[in-house]
Design an enzyme around this catalytic site. Sequence first.
Site, PDB file in Angstrom:
ATOM      1  N   ASP A  61      -8.232 -35.645   2.682  1.00  0.00           N
ATOM      2  CA  ASP A  61      -6.796 -35.682   2.416  1.00  0.00           C
ATOM      3  C   ASP A  61      -6.191 -37.058   2.663  1.00  0.00           C
ATOM      4  O   ASP A  61      -5.097 -37.351   2.185  1.00  0.00           O
ATOM      5  CB  ASP A  61      -6.067 -34.658   3.298  1.00  0.00           C
ATOM      6  CG  ASP A  61      -6.565 -33.248   3.067  1.00  0.00           C
ATOM      7  OD1 ASP A  61      -6.587 -32.831   1.900  1.00  0.00           O
ATOM      8  OD2 ASP A  61      -6.937 -32.578   4.042  1.00  0.00           O
TER       9      ASP A  61
ATOM     10  N   HIS B  40      -3.771 -26.804   5.404  1.00  0.00           N
ATOM     11  CA  HIS B  40      -4.896 -26.610   4.472  1.00  0.00           C
ATOM     12  C   HIS B  40      -4.636 -27.456   3.236  1.00  0.00           C
ATOM     13  O   HIS B  40      -4.761 -28.676   3.278  1.00  0.00           O
ATOM     14  CB  HIS B  40      -5.022 -25.121   4.153  1.00  0.00           C
ATOM     15  CG  HIS B  40      -6.260 -24.745   3.386  1.00  0.00           C
ATOM     16  ND1 HIS B  40      -7.317 -25.600   3.187  1.00  0.00           N
ATOM     17  CD2 HIS B  40      -6.598 -23.587   2.758  1.00  0.00           C
ATOM     18  CE1 HIS B  40      -8.256 -25.004   2.481  1.00  0.00           C
ATOM     19  NE2 HIS B  40      -7.843 -23.775   2.199  1.00  0.00           N
TER      20      HIS B  40
ATOM     21  N   HIS C 178     -11.344 -32.775  11.189  1.00  0.00           N
ATOM     22  CA  HIS C 178     -11.636 -31.662  10.303  1.00  0.00           C
ATOM     23  C   HIS C 178     -12.257 -30.538  11.115  1.00  0.00           C
ATOM     24  O   HIS C 178     -12.972 -30.781  12.092  1.00  0.00           O
ATOM     25  CB  HIS C 178     -12.589 -32.092   9.179  1.00  0.00           C
ATOM     26  CG  HIS C 178     -12.667 -31.120   8.050  1.00  0.00           C
ATOM     27  ND1 HIS C 178     -13.499 -30.010   8.077  1.00  0.00           N
ATOM     28  CD2 HIS C 178     -12.008 -31.058   6.859  1.00  0.00           C
ATOM     29  CE1 HIS C 178     -13.344 -29.329   6.952  1.00  0.00           C
ATOM     30  NE2 HIS C 178     -12.458 -29.939   6.209  1.00  0.00           N
TER      31      HIS C 178
END
Length: 503
Positions: free
Chosen positions: A425, A314, A353
Site C-alpha cells: 500500500d 484492509h 503487515h
Amino acid sequence: MASPKPKPHTEQVSVTVTVELGDAALGRAAAVPAAAVGRAVQTSLQEQHKGSDTPPPREVWLYDPGYVSTACCHSSITFIDGDKGVLEYRGYPIEALAASCGFTSVAHLLLEGTFPASVSARSLFAQSIEPKAGIHPLVGDVIQSFPRDAHPMTMLMSATAAMSACRPEWNPALVRGDGGSLRLVYGTRALRSHIAQECISLIGSAAAAIFRHMHGMSVYSERSAAVSVKHSTGASPNSFASAFLRAADPQGSIWPENSQQFAVFAEALDVLFVLHADHELNCSTAAMRHLASAGSDVLTCLAAAIGALYGPLHGGANEAVLNMLEDIGSPDAVEAYVASVKRQERKLMGFGHRVYRSYDPRAKLMRQLARKVLQEAADGHNQRSSEPTGADTTTDPLLLIAQRLEKRALEDSYFTERKLYPNVDFYSGVVYRAMRFPNVFFPVLFAVARSVGWLAHWMEMLDRDALDAERKIVRPRQVYVGHRQQRIPQDAMEKRSMPQAKL
C-alpha cells in the site's frame, strides 16, 4: 459497552496430539486439528479433576483473537512466507508473474490452476473477464442513485448486491428442493468457472461505470459494443487494464487511447492488478468463504468481500497512505512525523503487515513502477495546457516524501525491530494518483483485481464434496464473560398477553 475481561482461573495440562507436519524447507507450517487439541485438553482436565468437587469444563475451545494462528482450510492457490518475504500464485513467484505475465493469464492461473493453453484460449478467456462499457439497467440505476461525491466503495458494494437480483438463476436461496442446495445451482466445475469469469467482468464493468458517474459522465456509456469487441483480442498482455481504462473513459478525455501515456498507464495498471489479485486468506477473502459456507449466492458473497475490503485497515490502506503523505506536506517534515509516530501520537500507514515480517515483495515492485509512471505523467502534463493532473513532475512531492520516509524508517531500529517494513500500500497510492485516479477510487481498483482471488477461493471451496469438513458453515465460538441467571427489575417489566414464564 465492552465486556470486562475477568481474571482467568488457569490450570496446567499436558496433552499429546497428532501434528500434520509442515515442510521447513518449503516454509510450510505444521497444522494441529483444533478439535483434537480440545478433546485432548478436556480428557486431561477430567483426569486432573477426578475426586474433586470442581467439575471439569464440558467443552474446550481454542481462544485465538483475530484468527492469528488458525487455519480453516487447505488451499493450493497462494503461498506466503512472511519471514522471507515470499509470495507465490500456484507456486509461481510474484516477481516473475508481474514481469512476464498479463493479468488475464494470471487470472486464468488463479481460477483454473494453469495458464491458458494457447493464444486463442487466452483471447477467449480475456473476452469473458474484461470490463465492458455496458451494464444492466438495474445496476446503472443503483449507481446513479448515489451522489457523485459518495464513496465509490459504497457504490460498488451496492451495485454488486443489485447484480444478485439480476441473476436469480445463480441464487441457491431461490431454488426449490433440497433446501436450495448449492449443488443444484453450481453443479459442475465448468459452470462455476463460467460464473466466475462473468463475475470478474461484472465487477470491472460496475467499477468503470462508477468512475464515469464520479466524473460527470453517463453511467450508461454510449461507446458501442462493436468498438469494445474490436479491442478484446487478448493479444496484448495488458488487455484487461486497457479494457478497463476504455470503459472508464469512453471518450478518451482522461486517457487518450492512442497516446503513449495510455499504453504506459495500461501496462502499469495491469501490473498493479497482478500484484493485488490474491493474498491468501486475508479479511475480505475470509469473508467471501464465510458467506459461501452459508450457501449465499456468489454475488452476495462478493458484495460482502467488497464491504470487508472497504475498511481502512484492509483495502483502504493505500488511500490512508496518500492522506498521510499529504498531511506530512514536505520531505523536511518527515523527521518530525517519525518522532510523533514513535511517541505513539500518530500512525505510520503503509508499514508493517499481518503476515510479512520482512519487506513486502510487492512493495519492491511497486517502488520500481512508481518512477516509470511518474515520468510518463510528467511528460503527459507538459503536453497539456492548464489541465490538472495527479502528478506534475517526476519529482512529485508525495513520491519524494515517501522515499524520505521509507529511508528514515528502515534506518531506525524502532521500526525494524518491530518488523515494520513498507507494504504494497505504501507506493500504490502514489502510482494511482499519478495515473489520475482520485484517492477514494483506490480501493475500487483493489477490488477489481482481488475479485479474481475471491472467486478462485470460492471455486476451490465448492470443488470440495458437500460433506467435506471444509464445507461446513463457519460458526466460531465465544468465551462468555457476562452475568448469568439475572432477574428483570420490576420497573423494567412490560405487560404482555402471553403467560409469564416461571423461573
